[in-house]
Write an enzyme that holds these catalytic residues in place. Structure first.
Site, short mmCIF file in Angstrom:
data_model
loop_
_atom_site.label_atom_id
_atom_site.label_comp_id
_atom_site.label_asym_id
_atom_site.label_seq_id
_atom_site.Cartn_x
_atom_site.Cartn_y
_atom_site.Cartn_z
N PHE A 122 0.78 -1.54 -0.13
CA PHE A 122 0.00 -0.01 0.14
C PHE A 122 0.93 1.18 0.12
CE2 PHE A 122 -2.16 3.60 2.20
CZ PHE A 122 -3.50 3.51 1.23
N LYS B 285 3.24 10.09 8.48
CA LYS B 285 2.78 9.45 9.58
C LYS B 285 3.01 10.14 10.86
CE LYS B 285 0.32 5.81 7.83
NZ LYS B 285 -1.15 6.05 8.16
N ASP C 66 9.23 2.77 0.97
CA ASP C 66 8.11 3.41 1.50
C ASP C 66 8.18 3.44 3.13
OD1 ASP C 66 5.85 4.28 2.54
OD2 ASP C 66 4.64 3.31 0.86
#
Length: 404
Positions: free
Chosen positions: A138, A252, A223
């Site tokens: 993702f 995040k 990522d």
């Protein structure tokens, strides 16, 4: 006259792309939250690995207040001091030479993918355009990033998707080798798949990807939107593996709850993101940069980073104790404070059923797909909150077992 919003207002006014729980939290402090009725919850969800220092941490609140009284936003026609300080800190503490600031993980990944293709065009020509990613990965919700992500459900129904994207099997180096060629411009990988089930990469897999990229003049893109900024017990997860990427994305935990993203890259690659090739209106704004710098400096200390591993061990011990009693988990895995508990065969696909039960018991948790219970709490969650949260989780699981 103002009225108090209700959960029904969500259904009335908001697009239906989310299905939030029935409660509405209104106040948070540390790893605890309170809803409109004053009921308390322990937070094991952490805003999906975002609230790295919990709720309303004084270091972040002070940074917000101080910068908020000075300067919020200029646009990238100008630079600003907090953005420069944040970029300098990121460069000093990582492999990177250059930093691009934006507002989210999806934007950071979009920039990384565009940079990888631009670098390939600049150095090898337009035919070197293939991007390899992994099934169940993702990388965001833009059309480009959902296409690179290995979960087709997120791109279905949105028309033609970007081409030149291939998917291999995570932790299977031979599946990557079969796809690699001189037309490969980049391999994008999460050091630990988050939405794909909290699956850590093996050291051999990541080292093999680095070697394959070097052999084919391709860029290795990590990522680390979910694994970065202390989440795995080191500032970034690549440090745990001893494998250095060419590009790394971060978000995040970087903002501790404030929308901030960053793309880090080595100098020779960064040069391809030349003037006018990419941009972000809000990226690198003074307010967000000041908060991110405060979060980064607080997290990047031995006390916090070593404490992450200690808390990981506590979470694992509690989960194993619960499992010995109830047999609901097949495997407990993860790194640092990104932890997944895969459901046992008898409870296949029922991780999502735990969430509303947990809410009723006063606990917020997550899932990573239908079969993995996920926890991504504050990096500084008190041990007492871990113990109490686990007691509440056990009560929820007892109810799940009783309903089976």
């Amino acid at each position: 006259m103002s009225t108090t919003p209700t959960r029904q207002d969500f259904d009335h006014y908001m697009t239906p792309n989310y299905a939030p729980q029935q409660i509405i939290p209104v106040r948070g402090e540390g790893s605890r939250l309170w809803d409109q009725q004053g009921r308390e919850y322990i937070d094991f969800a952490g805003g999906i690995a975002v609230n790295s220092l919990g709720h309303c941490h004084p270091v972040l609140v002070n940074a917000l207040k101080e910068q908020g009284e000075k300067l919020w936003h200029l646009s990238n026609i100008y630079t600003n001091e907090p953005a420069l300080k944040l970029a300098k800190k990121l460069v000093e503490r990582t492999f990177a030479d250059k930093v691009y600031l934006c507002s989210s993980g999806g934007e950071a990944n979009e920039a990384a993918l565009k940079l990888a293709r631009r670098y390939a065009v600049d150095h090898y020509g337009e035919k070197k355009d293939k991007i390899i990613s992994f099934n169940q990965s993702f990388h965001g919700r833009t059309l480009f990033t959902v296409s690179v992500g290995g979960q087709p459900k997120y791109s279905q129904g949105f028309g033609p998707v970007p081409g030149g994207i291939l998917h291999a099997e995570f932790n299977d180096l031979e599946s990557v080798r079969a796809l690699m060629g001189d037309d490969t411009c980049a391999v994008m990988v999460e050091p630990m798949q988050g939405e794909g089930g909290i699956l850590p990469a093996t050291p051999e897999f990541l080292k093999g990807l680095r070697e394959l990229c070097d052999q084919h003049n391709a860029l290795l893109v990590f990522d680390e939107v979910q694994t970065g900024v202390g989440r795995c017990g080191t500032l970034y997860a690549y440090e745990r593996y001893g494998v250095t990427p060419d590009i790394l994305t971060s978000a995040k935990s970087l903002g501790g709850g404030f929308p901030v993203g960053a793309m880090l890259s080595i100098d020779k690659v960064a040069k391809s993101l030349a003037f006018g090739t990419h941009g972000s209106t809000y990226g690198g704004n003074a307010l967000g940069s000041a908060i991110a710098l405060a979060a980064l400096e607080f997290i990047d200390t031995p006390d916090v980073l070593e404490g992450v591993q200690k808390r990981h061990d506590l979470f694992r011990e509690h989960l194993e104790t619960i499992n010995r009693k109830h047999g609901v988990f097949k495997e407990i895995r993860g790194m640092g404070l990104l932890i997944g508990a895969q459901m046992s065969d008898a409870y296949e696909g029922r991780a999502k059923d735990i969430l509303p039960l947990a809410i009723e018991e006063g606990l917020m948790a997550l899932i990573a797909g239908p079969n993995v219970l996920r926890m991504a709490p504050s990096l500084v969650i008190p041990e007492a909150d871990i113990a109490e949260g686990m007691a509440r989780l056990e009560r929820a699981i007892e109810r799940l077992v009783a309903s089976a």
